[in-house]
Design a protein around this motif. Structure first.
Motif, PDB file in Angstrom:
ATOM      1  N   VAL A  86       0.856  -1.190   0.000  1.00  9.81           N
ATOM      2  CA  VAL A  86       0.000   0.000   0.000  1.00  9.81           C
ATOM      3  C   VAL A  86       0.890   1.237   0.000  1.00  9.81           C
ATOM      4  N   ALA A  87       0.720   2.084  -0.999  1.00 11.70           N
ATOM      5  CA  ALA A  87       1.542   3.283  -1.123  1.00 11.70           C
ATOM      6  C   ALA A  87       1.101   4.349  -0.128  1.00 11.70           C
ATOM      7  N   GLU A  88       2.045   5.180   0.296  1.00 14.00           N
ATOM      8  CA  GLU A  88       1.711   6.320   1.150  1.00 14.00           C
ATOM      9  C   GLU A  88       0.777   7.264   0.391  1.00 14.00           C
ATOM     10  N   GLY A  89      -0.205   7.778   1.105  1.00 10.33           N
ATOM     11  CA  GLY A  89      -1.090   8.775   0.501  1.00 10.33           C
ATOM     12  C   GLY A  89      -2.343   8.230  -0.146  1.00 10.33           C
ATOM     13  N   GLY A  96      -7.084   7.890   7.209  1.00 12.28           N
ATOM     14  CA  GLY A  96      -5.828   8.067   7.927  1.00 12.28           C
ATOM     15  C   GLY A  96      -5.490   6.966   8.894  1.00 12.28           C
ATOM     16  N   SER A  97      -6.408   6.037   9.126  1.00 11.44           N
ATOM     17  CA  SER A  97      -6.206   5.035  10.183  1.00 11.44           C
ATOM     18  C   SER A  97      -5.456   3.795   9.724  1.00 11.44           C
ATOM     19  N   GLN A 156     -14.042  13.079  -1.666  1.00 14.20           N
ATOM     20  CA  GLN A 156     -14.210  12.284  -0.447  1.00 14.20           C
ATOM     21  C   GLN A 156     -13.304  11.048  -0.448  1.00 14.20           C
ATOM     22  N   GLY A 157     -12.200  11.176  -1.147  1.00 14.21           N
ATOM     23  CA  GLY A 157     -11.232  10.089  -1.177  1.00 14.21           C
ATOM     24  C   GLY A 157     -11.584   8.954  -2.101  1.00 14.21           C
ATOM     25  N   GLN A 158     -12.646   9.100  -2.871  1.00 10.08           N
ATOM     26  CA  GLN A 158     -13.082   8.022  -3.752  1.00 10.08           C
ATOM     27  C   GLN A 158     -12.564   8.267  -5.163  1.00 10.08           C
ATOM     28  N   GLY A 159     -11.305   7.968  -5.357  1.00 11.55           N
ATOM     29  CA  GLY A 159     -10.701   8.133  -6.669  1.00 11.55           C
ATOM     30  C   GLY A 159      -9.939   9.435  -6.792  1.00 11.55           C
ATOM     31  N   VAL A 160      -9.451   9.680  -8.004  1.00 14.96           N
ATOM     32  CA  VAL A 160      -8.625  10.848  -8.302  1.00 14.96           C
ATOM     33  C   VAL A 160      -9.470  11.874  -9.030  1.00 14.96           C
ATOM     34  N   ALA A 208      -5.940  11.363   3.672  1.00 16.38           N
ATOM     35  CA  ALA A 208      -5.330  10.158   3.112  1.00 16.38           C
ATOM     36  C   ALA A 208      -4.702   9.394   4.264  1.00 16.38           C
ATOM     37  N   ASN A 209      -4.090   8.286   3.942  1.00 15.92           N
ATOM     38  CA  ASN A 209      -3.360   7.508   4.948  1.00 15.92           C
ATOM     39  C   ASN A 209      -1.875   7.850   4.850  1.00 15.92           C
ATOM     40  N   PRO A 210      -1.365   8.634   5.789  1.00 16.56           N
ATOM     41  CA  PRO A 210       0.050   8.997   5.734  1.00 16.56           C
ATOM     42  C   PRO A 210       0.943   7.857   6.174  1.00 16.56           C
ATOM     43  N   GLY A 211       2.158   7.820   5.636  1.00 13.19           N
ATOM     44  CA  GLY A 211       3.128   6.828   6.046  1.00 13.19           C
ATOM     45  C   GLY A 211       3.849   7.235   7.318  1.00 13.19           C
TER      46      GLY A 211
END
Length: 384
Positions: A170-173, A200-201, A295-299, A329-332
């Motif tokens: 899973v890539a960062e972001g 983010g979790s 809302q984070g659903q795609g680009v 997003a989900n940060p690394g």
């Protein structure tokens, strides 16, 4: 006469004992000596496999010089019953003793075929890779987009094989929605996902998968890892940061993650946002506005419109004070550390510099010059 016969018998017994002792010493030397194979090989041990069959397989592949000595050595060292199922890489020149240790020690498979599922910002890619035992390198056999229904033949083939290894990267972001969509598309996994985890979790990282793993359990593992990273970074944070809680740190880390893909810049980008928060300046960052739209659903796939920058939404940091309500997003791990240990700087502005990085500025005049330079670079590229 009987004395002569007894003397001969005793002599013969002594010879036999010496010969047996010599055979034991010779066998031990063979067991410990370097193997005859000049390149690495893969050995597969099926569930319920027996040492006898494995020894014959090793001998047929040229990894050992004598199957009987291998079996006797495994028996003598009490390793026969410890045989593990799996796919094992036998390095070049490994002795029988070393090979016995490899196939009885257990642990993750380290040889054969691997399927890697890569969750990226724009695409979810599957890769079929195979280890070349001679070089120790993984060679790509096939690549495919998980969004497509069709799967390459190589993928279907390895899915039917024993000992195929699976891994999720899973890539960062990436967003939590993107992770869930990826897990739904990965065929070896099972189980339903009741809801998308909080943004983010989830920890962007590499995860070993097994056939039949539960999707929800994988999400729980990712959440536990992210919580651990956040707790560690929060405990070691700089003093006097304008962040009231680990949750706020996670929000800032997600913004840092989306603003730069250059590792060396994370702490400097974090310093800009920390300086802005400290001075009461709005963050004015495009990725938060984009998240408010998608809302984070795609680009989003296009530039932001003026109307979107002017719209008052909870994620429009051009219009609101402080942080948005949630991560974007989900940060690394590195971005979380940067948010809680930013670089020391007076910068409050940055803009792309044309190299993939950013030009930083302390004043609006400096920033405007950097923006003008970036516009010039954009125009030149558009005319090429």
């Amino acid at each position: 006469m009987w004395r002569h016969i007894a003397a001969n018998a005793l002599t013969l017994l002594i010879v036999v004992i010496f010969m047996a002792g010599g055979a034991v010493i010779w066998g031990k030397q063979q067991y410990d000596a370097a193997g005859p194979h000049e390149i690495g090989i893969c050995i597969q041990v099926p569930s319920g496999g027996r040492m006898g069959a494995v020894s014959e397989d090793l001998a047929s592949k040229g990894a050992i010089s004598n199957a009987l000595i291998f079996r006797l050595g495994a028996d003598y060292t009490d390793k026969t019953q410890a045989l593990k199922a799996g796919s094992f890489l036998i390095p070049e020149g490994a002795s029988m003793r070393e090979i016995t240790d490899i196939i009885t020690r257990g642990g993750p498979n380290n040889c054969g075929t691997e399927v890697v599922y890569r969750v990226g910002i724009a695409r979810i890619i599957g890769e079929v890779r195979e280890l070349d035992p001679a070089t120790g390198r993984m060679n790509e056999v096939a690549e495919f987009d998980l969004a497509d229904e069709a799967r390459p033949e190589a993928y279907e083939t390895v899915r039917a094989e024993d000992f195929t290894q699976y891994r999720l990267v899973v890539a960062e972001g990436v967003t939590s929605w993107q992770v869930v969509e990826a897990l739904k598309a990965i065929e070896p996994l099972e189980g339903e996902i009741a809801e998308v985890p909080a943004e983010g979790s989830l920890a962007p990282d590499s995860y070993a998968l097994r056939e039949g793993d539960d999707r929800s359990a994988i999400l729980e593992m990712m959440a536990a890892r992210q919580a651990s990273w956040l707790a560690e970074a929060w405990a070691g944070r700089q003093e006097d940061l304008p962040l009231e809680s680990p949750e706020e740190a996670l929000i800032l880390a997600s913004i840092v993650e989306k603003e730069t893909g250059i590792a060396e810049e994370r702490a400097l980008v974090a310093s800009v946002f920390i300086n802005r928060l400290t001075r009461g300046m709005r963050l004015q960052t495009d990725p938060t506005v984009i998240y408010g739209i998608t809302q984070g659903q795609g680009v989003l796939g296009r530039g932001l419109r003026r109307s979107e920058l002017d719209a008052a939404t909870p994620y429009n940091t051009y219009q609101i004070d402080g942080l948005p309500p949630t991560p974007i997003a989900n940060p690394g791990r590195a971005a979380i550390r940067a948010a809680l240990n930013p670089a020391e700087s007076d910068f409050v502005y940055f803009v792309a510099d044309g190299t993939g990085g950013h030009a930083f500025a302390r004043t609006l005049d400096e920033h405007n010059r950097n923006v003008a330079e970036w516009r010039r670079i954009e125009a030149e590229r558009a005319n090429q």
